[in-house]
Design a protein around this motif. Structure first.
Motif, short mmCIF file in Angstrom:
data_model
loop_
_atom_site.label_atom_id
_atom_site.label_comp_id
_atom_site.label_asym_id
_atom_site.label_seq_id
_atom_site.Cartn_x
_atom_site.Cartn_y
_atom_site.Cartn_z
N TYR A 41 0.86 -1.19 0.00
CA TYR A 41 0.00 0.00 0.00
C TYR A 41 0.89 1.24 0.00
O TYR A 41 1.78 1.36 0.85
CB TYR A 41 -0.91 0.01 1.23
CG TYR A 41 -1.77 1.24 1.33
CD1 TYR A 41 -2.94 1.37 0.58
CD2 TYR A 41 -1.40 2.29 2.17
CE1 TYR A 41 -3.72 2.51 0.66
CE2 TYR A 41 -2.18 3.43 2.26
CZ TYR A 41 -3.34 3.54 1.50
OH TYR A 41 -4.11 4.67 1.59
N LEU A 42 0.69 2.14 -0.94
CA LEU A 42 1.47 3.36 -1.04
C LEU A 42 0.74 4.49 -0.34
O LEU A 42 -0.31 4.96 -0.79
CB LEU A 42 1.72 3.71 -2.51
CG LEU A 42 2.70 4.87 -2.77
CD1 LEU A 42 4.09 4.53 -2.24
CD2 LEU A 42 2.77 5.18 -4.27
N SER A 69 8.71 -1.51 -9.20
CA SER A 69 9.24 -0.14 -9.25
C SER A 69 8.08 0.85 -9.19
O SER A 69 7.10 0.72 -9.93
CB SER A 69 10.05 0.07 -10.54
OG SER A 69 10.50 1.40 -10.62
N PHE A 70 8.21 1.84 -8.31
CA PHE A 70 7.18 2.86 -8.14
C PHE A 70 7.65 4.23 -8.65
O PHE A 70 6.92 5.21 -8.52
CB PHE A 70 6.80 3.00 -6.66
CG PHE A 70 6.18 1.76 -6.09
CD1 PHE A 70 4.81 1.57 -6.13
CD2 PHE A 70 6.96 0.78 -5.51
CE1 PHE A 70 4.23 0.42 -5.60
CE2 PHE A 70 6.41 -0.36 -4.97
CZ PHE A 70 5.04 -0.55 -5.02
N ASP A 75 7.75 11.98 -1.20
CA ASP A 75 6.93 12.34 -0.04
C ASP A 75 6.02 11.20 0.41
O ASP A 75 5.18 11.40 1.28
CB ASP A 75 6.08 13.57 -0.36
CG ASP A 75 6.93 14.78 -0.70
OD1 ASP A 75 8.01 14.93 -0.11
OD2 ASP A 75 6.52 15.58 -1.58
N SER A 76 6.20 10.02 -0.16
CA SER A 76 5.31 8.90 0.14
C SER A 76 6.03 7.84 0.99
O SER A 76 7.26 7.77 1.01
CB SER A 76 4.80 8.26 -1.15
OG SER A 76 4.11 9.21 -1.95
N SER A 157 14.55 6.52 -6.37
CA SER A 157 13.28 5.92 -6.75
C SER A 157 12.91 4.80 -5.79
O SER A 157 13.77 4.20 -5.14
CB SER A 157 13.35 5.38 -8.18
OG SER A 157 14.36 4.40 -8.29
N MET A 158 11.62 4.52 -5.71
CA MET A 158 11.12 3.48 -4.82
C MET A 158 11.13 2.14 -5.56
O MET A 158 10.41 1.95 -6.53
CB MET A 158 9.71 3.81 -4.35
CG MET A 158 9.17 2.90 -3.27
SD MET A 158 9.82 3.31 -1.63
CE MET A 158 8.82 4.76 -1.23
N MET A 159 11.97 1.22 -5.10
CA MET A 159 12.11 -0.09 -5.71
C MET A 159 11.99 -1.15 -4.63
O MET A 159 12.53 -0.99 -3.53
CB MET A 159 13.46 -0.21 -6.42
CG MET A 159 13.66 -1.49 -7.20
SD MET A 159 12.94 -1.42 -8.85
CE MET A 159 14.07 -0.26 -9.64
#
Length: 207
Positions: A41-42, A69-70, A75-76, A157-159
């Motif tokens: 959940y983001l 990968s998001f 800020d999340s 980056s969100m990985m």
């Protein structure tokens, strides 16, 4: 009768769904790619914590990939949930690795909201000692535990790529990796020194 049969089939299918979402372990597994078995959940507000994430009815999405990968999510906060089930009669231990080097921080909690461990570039000494971002997981005999992971990565980056490994296998893989890195680094340094020696001896500006 038909209504009762429908309820019964729905109940059975729900049980199957729960089993398929958990990772069943016996203690003999050397390495498991955990990412396909997680849900996530983001939180774009970054206001949720380990208590509210488990108590609220949030829309967790099921993963079926080995890596997710998001993109940039400065800020999340990403929340990850997974269940490990120990079917053996012995206590087993594993290492959970977050296989992404540029990671700001992650924290792992159990279903009782107790902190299991944390890692990331904020704890660079732990990263150097363990050769990666990892936490230890202990599973009592005949147990099933749901974990929640909080991931923050404002610097990149969100990985997500999670790997569950036996401790000996983990250290062996990491030592092989760093031996290769050391060899490549040494080869590059030799090339630099070779070119510097040629430059000083020949005074050729091409070097």
């Amino acid at each position: 009768m038909k209504y009762f049969l429908f309820i019964f089939l729905f109940f059975i299918s729900s049980l199957w769904g729960v089993e398929s979402n958990s990772v069943v372990l016996s203690g003999s597994e050397e390495k498991i790619k955990l990412t396909p078995h997680i849900s996530y959940y983001l939180d774009k507000t970054s206001l949720l914590n380990q208590h509210t994430i488990s108590s609220k009815n949030l829309d967790f999405k099921q993963s079926n990939k080995e890596r997710i990968s998001f993109g940039h999510q400065h800020d999340s906060t990403l929340w990850i949930s997974f269940t490990l089930q120990n079917d053996s009669i012995k206590h087993i231990k594993y290492i959970l690795e977050y296989s992404y080097p540029i990671l700001y921080s992650f924290s792992l909690y159990d279903s009782n909201e107790e902190l299991i461990g944390s890692a990331g570039v904020l704890n660079i000494d732990k990263f150097k000692k363990n050769l990666g971002h990892m936490v230890n997981i202990n599973l009592p005999a005949k147990s099933s535990i749901t974990y929640y992971m909080k991931v923050e990565n404002p610097i990149s980056s969100m990985m997500v790529e999670l790997i569950l490994s036996d401790s000996d296998v983990y250290m062996s893989d990491k030592n092989k990796h760093w031996n290769i890195v050391s060899l490549l680094t040494g080869a590059m340094l030799i090339l630099v020194l070779y070119n510097l020696m040629i430059f000083f001896f020949t005074q050729d500006k091409a070097y």
